[in-house]
Scaffold this active site. Structure first.
Site, PDB file in Angstrom:
ATOM      1  N   SER A 606      61.012   2.206  85.438  1.00 60.61           N
ATOM      2  CA  SER A 606      60.595   2.165  83.916  1.00 60.61           C
ATOM      3  C   SER A 606      59.106   2.583  83.683  1.00 60.61           C
ATOM      4  O   SER A 606      59.038   3.845  84.044  1.00 60.61           O
ATOM      5  CB  SER A 606      60.900   0.739  83.499  1.00 60.61           C
ATOM      6  OG  SER A 606      60.969   0.859  82.174  1.00 60.61           O
ATOM      7  N   LYS A 610      57.743   6.314  84.619  1.00 58.38           N
ATOM      8  CA  LYS A 610      57.058   7.404  83.999  1.00 58.38           C
ATOM      9  C   LYS A 610      55.930   7.938  84.989  1.00 58.38           C
ATOM     10  O   LYS A 610      55.445   8.892  85.114  1.00 58.38           O
ATOM     11  CB  LYS A 610      56.617   6.851  82.900  1.00 58.38           C
ATOM     12  CG  LYS A 610      57.893   6.534  81.637  1.00 58.38           C
ATOM     13  CD  LYS A 610      57.217   5.773  80.276  1.00 58.38           C
ATOM     14  CE  LYS A 610      58.073   4.723  79.575  1.00 58.38           C
ATOM     15  NZ  LYS A 610      59.441   5.263  79.142  1.00 58.38           N
ATOM     16  N   TRP A 699      68.510   2.843  75.499  1.00 54.59           N
ATOM     17  CA  TRP A 699      67.108   2.955  75.356  1.00 54.59           C
ATOM     18  C   TRP A 699      66.493   4.211  75.940  1.00 54.59           C
ATOM     19  O   TRP A 699      65.408   4.778  75.584  1.00 54.59           O
ATOM     20  CB  TRP A 699      66.527   1.610  75.374  1.00 54.59           C
ATOM     21  CG  TRP A 699      65.260   1.206  75.165  1.00 54.59           C
ATOM     22  CD1 TRP A 699      64.028   1.014  75.625  1.00 54.59           C
ATOM     23  CD2 TRP A 699      64.583   1.452  73.865  1.00 54.59           C
ATOM     24  NE1 TRP A 699      62.782   0.951  74.999  1.00 54.59           N
ATOM     25  CE2 TRP A 699      63.270   1.429  73.619  1.00 54.59           C
ATOM     26  CE3 TRP A 699      65.529   1.860  72.433  1.00 54.59           C
ATOM     27  CZ2 TRP A 699      62.339   1.241  72.587  1.00 54.59           C
ATOM     28  CZ3 TRP A 699      64.319   1.639  71.177  1.00 54.59           C
ATOM     29  CH2 TRP A 699      63.160   1.567  71.487  1.00 54.59           C
ATOM     30  N   HIS A 749      69.382  -1.274  82.399  1.00 54.37           N
ATOM     31  CA  HIS A 749      67.991  -1.227  82.668  1.00 54.37           C
ATOM     32  C   HIS A 749      67.529  -2.207  83.460  1.00 54.37           C
ATOM     33  O   HIS A 749      66.835  -2.972  83.230  1.00 54.37           O
ATOM     34  CB  HIS A 749      67.123  -1.208  81.281  1.00 54.37           C
ATOM     35  CG  HIS A 749      65.566  -0.788  81.475  1.00 54.37           C
ATOM     36  ND1 HIS A 749      65.417   0.674  81.489  1.00 54.37           N
ATOM     37  CD2 HIS A 749      64.426  -1.199  81.352  1.00 54.37           C
ATOM     38  CE1 HIS A 749      64.267   0.877  81.687  1.00 54.37           C
ATOM     39  NE2 HIS A 749      63.466  -0.258  81.567  1.00 54.37           N
TER      40      HIS A 749
HETATM   41  C1  GCU Z   1      59.833  -0.881  77.161  1.00 55.06           C
HETATM   42  C2  GCU Z   1      59.509   0.897  76.594  1.00 55.06           C
HETATM   43  C3  GCU Z   1      60.006   1.586  77.712  1.00 55.06           C
HETATM   44  C4  GCU Z   1      59.918   1.614  78.864  1.00 55.06           C
HETATM   45  C5  GCU Z   1      60.290   0.100  79.203  1.00 55.06           C
HETATM   46  C6  GCU Z   1      59.693  -0.607  80.817  1.00 55.06           C
HETATM   47  O1  GCU Z   1      61.264  -1.026  76.774  1.00 55.06           O
HETATM   48  O2  GCU Z   1      60.025   1.077  75.467  1.00 55.06           O
HETATM   49  O3  GCU Z   1      59.728   3.107  77.498  1.00 55.06           O
HETATM   50  O4  GCU Z   1      60.249   2.236  79.881  1.00 55.06           O
HETATM   51  O5  GCU Z   1      59.524  -0.881  78.283  1.00 55.06           O
HETATM   52  O6  GCU Z   1      58.592  -0.379  81.248  1.00 55.06           O
HETATM   53  O7  GCU Z   1      60.476  -1.499  81.096  1.00 55.06           O
END
Ligand code: GCU
Length: 768
Positions: A606, A610, A699, A749
């Site tokens: 997540s 990134k 998302w 997710h």
């Molecule tokens: C939030 C955020 C995402 C990210 C996520 C995570 O949902 O909006 O961009 O990837 O957290 O790190 O779980």
């Protein structure tokens, strides 16, 4: 609707990881439940009969024999049509025996004691319409309104007019409790019976009470802090109460004030400012590393670096030093210096700040989607867009070959990401010294040889070291390929075994330090699987590099670099910082002969997906990247306007601090961003990348992640490496193990067992 989806999503993210099959197998635990703590020597205990027993009873119950009897009991205890004593008044009727009246021995002794009787009577009247109830209710309400002082506060008692009783007080949560009650009168249907005129009076009282709260927030050098225990009702100067209750800012009473303020719907800007300042103060005066030991007849404190945070009851105004006093009233700076009887007999330390910070996290969260456009999760509403061509320079020249790519386009793209999205990693040298605290110790039930390293910064002792845990297969001869995994969870929780370097973690939600063991446990990696397949596994807790909240940079590695405090448009954010930490770990791996540093794969989930992409893009020593569920700001194509958007990410109440400040300019204007997800992936070429995405992780936009993978193919082709050329859509549960790899699990997710299998196959394929 969109708010519901988003909040639901966030919740899902955590819960799904928590309740996933791996989670269950791994024995998942959430953060430890916080112990309930009262803020003061709590007369509220006597008053909880309402919350604990009655508040959930239906109207019909008030018509039952028991309900009617309780109403009679309450009526009998009312003091000449005004207040009630501090006790449970529902159990038995008043017989005229004054010795049975509450711990204070007087009726109507404590103004706030009255509120539950009034809650009861309002509901009972709605159910039974007995006029005596209404009369009693109005009498009690007047008692509260009449007890309010000119300046808006309330004293503890009106029957005792001398000494500290006449001060406006937060002690025993008097004012917050009364304000909460008046707030209910203004909104709850049961109270409509009091009539318009009385309602106006309540409104006025409420407004004036709120003003008192805002005015009494102690200012030090013009800055708001928190609240004192009690005040002179005219001058609003803080006042002492009993000998051991000096003038001070209270780390106890202020908690209830903040809880009350945070319960206000649609708070005015002044209320918000009061909350922000109060919370900042709590953060500032948090006491770490102190264990508070209460015994039968004493209270001691001792240093313990793994102890959870505490707050003192009293802080000296101006210095914020914890202060204590015994019955002699002399201010001391150590609790040990007052007599044992008072040490034990008063609540000198508390953990109410933890609750405040926790509630504050929710409060910010509740407000973060105000006025936000809806999330698009409808493929047919994806707008038309044109992706920037990876093989065309900004000035239009085509990239013909590897040399053009390496010498011109790649550096150009890196610079564009620095300028517009991730910011520039400073090149100021800092002294980084790895301290190997353990080498080749048998671990994981004999499966591994364990090495532990603290990557420290000797010129900046205030910045904690990054704790690295490396396990290599016990039998390994010679250097092994490594998976370096950046995790949401401290090592001590990922590896349930003795000897793991243990200390303090961070709570992002509460924005404070907490013991490692209280941190969020997300098993985002399954160590045994990798060791069994002959890979080394290095794990690092991301909070060790930098905590994950706004302004967290000051507590992490970004504090190593000089800054004038003003954020520049292309200054790096947390993702840059986490990536920097990964590169420092790489520096270490290069020096350790047990590791094959030419075969280091990076993984993370997540936000850490990134991070993995940016780290591998910026540092070519990483031989492979495995970003999982990286989503917006990672691999997903921002231009698709599907799922999370740049506006969502850079929302000031969310994750803007992950990025360079300029990124925010592209909120609602992704088409103007000169880069996008596919170009980030391209920067990793020709090194293998495996994206792991979730089919229902809307998302994160799995289709956007797929589009990005495909759009990076031309760069891989330059190197005769296999990019994705097939299908408009990815196949479910079918790992594509090309140089640009892709695996879409069925689900959302979360990390699933199939993900680890795909990772291992991918590593086998490209590392062996
Ligand atoms: C939030 C955020 C995402 C990210 C996520 C995570 O949902 O909006 O961009 O990837 O957290 O790190 O779980």
């Amino acid at each position: 609707m969109n708010k519901v989806i988003r909040i639901g999503y966030l919740f899902l993210f955590l819960t799904s990881l928590l309740f996933s099959p791996i989670a269950r197998a791994g024995g998942f635990l959430m953060q430890q439940p916080l112990k309930k703590q009262s803020t003061s020597a709590d007369p509220g205990r006597q008053l909880r009969w309402w919350q604990d027993e009655i508040s959930k009873k239906p109207y019909s119950w008030y018509r039952s024999e028991e309900g009617l009897q309780m109403a009679e009991n309450i009526l009998s205890w009312q003091d000449e049509g005004t207040g009630w004593p501090l006790m449970s008044t529902v159990r038995e009727p008043f017989t005229g025996d004054l010795s049975r009246v509450g711990p204070w021995g007087k009726r109507a002794a404590l103004v706030k004691a009255t509120v539950n009787e009034l809650r009861f009577l309002a509901r009972a009247y709605a159910a039974v319409e007995d006029e005596r109830y209404r009369t009693a209710l109005l009498g009690g309400l007047d008692f509260i309104l009449n007890a309010q002082q000119e300046t808006g506060g309330w004293p503890k008692s009106v029957s005792q007019k001398t000494g500290y009783y006449r001060y406006a007080t937060y002690n025993d949560d008097v004012i917050p409790d009364l304000m909460t009650f008046l707030g209910e009168v203004l909104t709850a249907a049961d109270f409509r019976t009091i009539g318009e005129e009385k309602m106006q009076a309540v409104k006025t009282a409420y407004a004036s009470g709120l003003e008192f709260i805002l005015n009494s927030q102690i200012r030090v050098e013009g800055k708001r802090t928190a609240w004192a225990q009690q005040y002179d009702p005219v001058s609003l100067e803080p006042r002492p109460a009993r000998a051991f209750e000096p003038v001070a800012i209270s780390g106890g009473e202020s908690a209830a004030v903040l809880h009350f303020l945070m319960s206000i719907r649609k708070p005015a800007p002044e209320v918000e400012a009061a909350i922000e300042a109060g919370v900042a103060w709590y953060r500032q005066v948090q006491i770490d590393g102190l264990e508070v030991i209460r015994t039968e007849d004493d209270l001691r404190v001792k240093a313990n670096s793994a102890a959870g945070p505490h707050w003192a009851r009293f802080y000296e105004i101006g210095t914020n030093k914890p202060i204590f006093a015994g019955r002699d009233g002399v201010i001391r700076y150590q609790v040990g210096e007052i007599e044992a009887e008072r040490r034990r007999g008063y609540a000198w330390y508390n953990t109410s700040g933890t609750k405040v910070l926790e509630r504050y996290g929710e409060w910010r969260h509740e407000r973060q989607w105000d006025d936000f456009p809806p999330t698009n999760t409808d493929e047919s509403r994806v707008r038309e867009y044109t992706l920037p061509d990876p093989l065309r320079m900004e000035d239009g020249r085509p990239v013909q070959d590897r040399t053009d790519w390496e010498q011109s386009r790649r550096p150009e793209l890196l610079a564009l990401f620095e300028t517009h999205q991730h910011g520039k990693t400073p090149d100021t040298p800092v002294r980084v010294v790895p301290e190997v605290i353990e080498k080749d110790v048998p671990g994981m039930g004999g499966l591994s040889r364990r090495t532990q390293v603290r990557i420290g910064f000797p010129d900046h002792p205030e910045v904690s070291p990054i704790r690295l845990l490396i396990n290599v297969p016990a039998e390994a001869k010679g250097p092994v390929p490594i998976l370096l995994h950046i995790s949401f969870t401290p090592n001590v929780l990922l590896f349930d075994e003795p000897g793991i370097d243990e200390g303090m973690a961070w709570s992002g939600r509460m924005q404070m330090r907490i013991p490692d063991r209280d941190a969020l446990l997300l098993k985002d990696i399954h160590p045994e699987l990798f060791l069994k397949k002959g890979y080394g596994l290095a794990t690092v807790y991301y909070g060790d590099i930098e905590p994950d909240f706004d302004h967290g940079g000051q507590y992490g590695i970004r504090a190593l670099f000089p800054s004038d405090g003003k954020r520049k448009p292309d200054e790096w954010g947390s993702i840059g910082a986490w990536s920097w930490g990964l590169s420092r770990i790489m520096d270490y791996l290069e020096t350790d002969p047990a590791m094959d540093s030419r075969k280091v794969a990076l993984s993370g989930v997540s936000r850490l997906g990134k991070t993995v992409i940016w780290a591998a893009a910026a540092d070519e020593r990483f031989a492979m990247a495995i970003p999982m569920l990286s989503g917006e700001g990672g691999a997903a194509i921002s231009r698709r306007n599907y799922g999370e958007t740049i506006a969502d990410l850079t929302n000031p109440l969310r994750y803007h601090y992950w990025f360079a400040p300029r990124y925010e300019q592209y909120a609602g204007a992704a088409g103007e961003l000169p880069v996008d997800g596919h170009l980030l992936l391209s920067l990793i070429a020709p090194r293998p990348v495996l994206q792991i995405v979730g089919s229902t992780d809307t998302w994160s936009d799995p289709m956007g992640e797929w589009v990005a993978a495909r759009a990076a193919a031309p760069v891989y082709a330059l190197y005769d490496r296999e990019g994705i050329t097939g299908g408009p859509e990815p196949e479910l549960e079918k790992p594509l193990l090309l140089d640009m790899g892709f695996y879409m699990h069925e689900g959302g997710h979360r990390v699933l067992p199939g993900d680890f299998a795909a990772m291992l196959d991918f590593m086998d394929r490209h590392f062996r």
